[in-house]
Write an enzyme that holds these catalytic residues in place. Sequence first.
Site, PDB file in Angstrom:
ATOM      1  N   LYS A  94       0.855  -1.195   0.000  1.00 24.19           N
ATOM      2  CA  LYS A  94       0.000   0.000   0.000  1.00 24.19           C
ATOM      3  C   LYS A  94       0.882   1.233   0.000  1.00 24.19           C
ATOM      4  O   LYS A  94       1.784   1.361   0.834  1.00 24.19           O
ATOM      5  CB  LYS A  94      -0.897   0.010   1.252  1.00 24.19           C
ATOM      6  N   LYS A 118       5.183   3.573   8.376  1.00 27.55           N
ATOM      7  CA  LYS A 118       3.995   4.409   8.478  1.00 27.55           C
ATOM      8  C   LYS A 118       2.737   3.547   8.491  1.00 27.55           C
ATOM      9  O   LYS A 118       1.844   3.722   9.334  1.00 27.55           O
ATOM     10  CB  LYS A 118       3.967   5.378   7.297  1.00 27.55           C
ATOM     11  N   LYS A 130       5.389   1.810  -3.017  1.00 29.35           N
ATOM     12  CA  LYS A 130       5.310   3.162  -3.584  1.00 29.35           C
ATOM     13  C   LYS A 130       5.567   3.066  -5.075  1.00 29.35           C
ATOM     14  O   LYS A 130       6.149   2.095  -5.568  1.00 29.35           O
ATOM     15  CB  LYS A 130       6.349   4.087  -2.950  1.00 29.35           C
ATOM     16  N   ASP A 170      -0.388  10.556  -4.776  1.00 22.73           N
ATOM     17  CA  ASP A 170       0.682  11.255  -4.067  1.00 22.73           C
ATOM     18  C   ASP A 170       0.867  12.567  -4.824  1.00 22.73           C
ATOM     19  O   ASP A 170      -0.060  13.016  -5.512  1.00 22.73           O
ATOM     20  CB  ASP A 170       1.967  10.403  -4.042  1.00 22.73           C
ATOM     21  N   SER A 382      -7.026   5.445   3.450  1.00 24.67           N
ATOM     22  CA  SER A 382      -6.992   4.539   2.296  1.00 24.67           C
ATOM     23  C   SER A 382      -7.347   3.126   2.728  1.00 24.67           C
ATOM     24  O   SER A 382      -8.094   2.415   2.049  1.00 24.67           O
ATOM     25  CB  SER A 382      -5.603   4.555   1.649  1.00 24.67           C
TER      26      SER A 382
END
Length: 450
Positions: A94, A118, A130, A170, A382
């Site tokens: 994620k 995180k 990412k 992002d 999310s």
Amino acid sequence: MTINGQEYVKTVLTNVEQQNPHETEFLQAVREVFESLTPVFDKYPQYVKENLLARLIEPERIISFRVPWVDDKGKVQVNRGYRVQYSSAIGPYKGGLRFHPSVNQSIVKFLGFEQIFKNALTGQPIGGGKGGSNFDPKGKSDFEIMRFCQSFMTELQKHIGADIDVPAGDIGVGGREIGYLYGQYKRLNGSVSGILTGKGLTYGGSLTRTEATGYGAVYFGQEMLKSIGETYQDKTALVSGSGNVAIYAIEKLTQLGATVVAASDSSGFIYDAEGIHLETLKQIKEVDHERISKYVEQHPNATFTEAGDKTIWSIKTDLAFPCATQNELTAEDAKTLIANGVIAVVEGANMPSTKVATEIFQAHKILFGPGKAANAGGVAVSALEMAQNSSRVSWTFDEVDQKLHAIMEGIYSQAISAADEFGKPGDLVFGANIAGFLKVAAAMSAQGIV
């Protein structure tokens, strides 16, 4: 022969530096985390035996691909796309997609590495990843952005899935881009699964998702201020950036009694002593997609300063919220903020303060909320969007906001508790690193050498 925590961390770090010598952003993130982990390996020597840190630092998968697309003049353009699937120990990968000219493998790896911890801190069952591209949406027409997104997703869709990898937005990837990406995925797969988060409300999105990262940073800062008996009431604040994170940090700070006097984009910053007029900023950045300098046309008492030697951090303030991009707040900026009386710095972006700037804040006992904790609100919601998609329900704005607030309080509590337990009371950078790592480490250890 038994190796202590310091020796083990040093050995792994040396290997990482040798194998990734040119990936400066990635190495910066790695060093910052590694510095916190020595006491963990002293307390849990089995993690040394399992060589857990060396396993974690190597991404499970890095995908790099070309993205050909046709501009409005009929010319074929080519960009590079990335997806780093870093760790699935806790759940599906994620993490967001970033479209910006600066995107390269180092930046995507640093973001993915930070995302692991995180996501762990949120308490949600999600791993870290990412992605993105060096494509620049600025100055492109909607049709050019659509064609790029369709080409990007044509390749990316081979590697993602609702239970495998669920990207989000992002920098440079907002609701428009998510819509185009989702449409192409559905076109190719005939599926309406929760394959992306940050979707529009008409096709599976979650209320509060747009606001989540900015609101979350403010909620985290609220917990920081409580620790010294303070609130946002009557405080001045600087918020760098003017994207989703910054806009909704400004919104929530204003609701809680602060006056945000400055915001920025890559062209410079605006200063409005009366407080940033949020509706004007939203119109300029979310609707018109214009430069922030347009703000002074409607608010002539405000000023615009072009990007240069003088930064947004030169303005006197109580609170600083760096919400733009990595390494935007330098050592000199930190010194200026301290000289001007700042009491708290809350990172709304990923690693927006340089390492030296962070050290300066900590040395001067400034409250400092690191991005991997303070920035976690977006991915937390999310995950809540994923839960709503899976169960075919929709929660109200207030329901999601309350869950977000509770998650951010929980992240603060985890970070402060870990800092206390491992010998650095009040150090949220140290505490967040350890608290996030311990969750991932426990999952990896339980699953064996995989």
